[in-house]
Design an enzyme around this catalytic site. Structure first.
Site, PDB file in Angstrom:
ATOM      1  N   PRO A 272      15.281 -68.499  -2.436  1.00  0.00           N
ATOM      2  CA  PRO A 272      16.133 -69.551  -3.009  1.00  0.00           C
ATOM      3  C   PRO A 272      16.774 -69.158  -4.343  1.00  0.00           C
ATOM      4  CG  PRO A 272      14.152 -70.523  -2.120  1.00  0.00           C
ATOM      5  CD  PRO A 272      13.965 -69.023  -2.052  1.00  0.00           C
ATOM      6  N   CYS A 273      18.066 -69.428  -4.443  1.00  0.00           N
ATOM      7  CA  CYS A 273      18.836 -69.018  -5.615  1.00  0.00           C
ATOM      8  C   CYS A 273      18.933 -70.093  -6.691  1.00  0.00           C
ATOM      9  CB  CYS A 273      20.238 -68.611  -5.193  1.00  0.00           C
ATOM     10  SG  CYS A 273      21.221 -69.977  -4.523  1.00  0.00           S
ATOM     11  N   GLN A 274      18.619 -71.340  -6.365  1.00  0.00           N
ATOM     12  CA  GLN A 274      18.827 -72.432  -7.314  1.00  0.00           C
ATOM     13  C   GLN A 274      18.173 -72.204  -8.683  1.00  0.00           C
ATOM     14  OE1 GLN A 274      17.850 -72.722  -4.168  1.00  0.00           O
ATOM     15  NE2 GLN A 274      18.846 -74.414  -3.132  1.00  0.00           N
TER      16      GLN A 274
END
Length: 120
Positions: free
Chosen positions: A71-73
């Site tokens: 996940p990049c968030q």
């Protein structure tokens, strides 16, 4: 070449692997819709649903290329950039699985913001 994917989504890495002639051995994806897509296109690949519960030892020494877009968030410049304080920070889980499987190659995908994030 044997391929396994983590955070598989709709199968981008799995499709690329297939296109170059690799065999998709497993994928690990939490989203139920994406799981159905993956199972439809790669019915012979094992499905794992939660990276936090995926041991990976079953595949030790059997995977040539392990891919994953964790996940990049937590790092995205479009977000709050909470990094390790973000509940979606799952890089340690990917690293844990890499250590269990010990693939020949690892391909990780993430956002530009990860290279200039400063533990804020």
């Amino acid at each position: 070449m044997k391929h396994g994917s983590l955070f598989s989504g709709g199968g981008g890495f799995d499709l690329a692997a297939e296109m170059v002639g690799w065999t998709n051995i497993f994928h690990c994806e939490k989203d139920q819709f994406c799981q159905r897509v993956l199972k439809y296109y790669w019915p012979n690949a094992a499905t794992h649903t939660d990276i936090k519960e995926f041991n990976g030892e079953t595949y030790a020494g059997q995977i040539d290329v392990l891919t994953g877009g964790f996940p990049c968030q937590p790092f995205s410049t479009a977000g709050k950039r909470r990094g390790t304080k973000d509940d979606r920070y799952l890089w340690p889980e990917m690293l844990r699985v890499i250590g269990k499987i010990k693939p020949r190659w690892v391909i990780g995908e993430n956002v530009y913001g990860i290279v200039n994030w400063r533990h804020c």
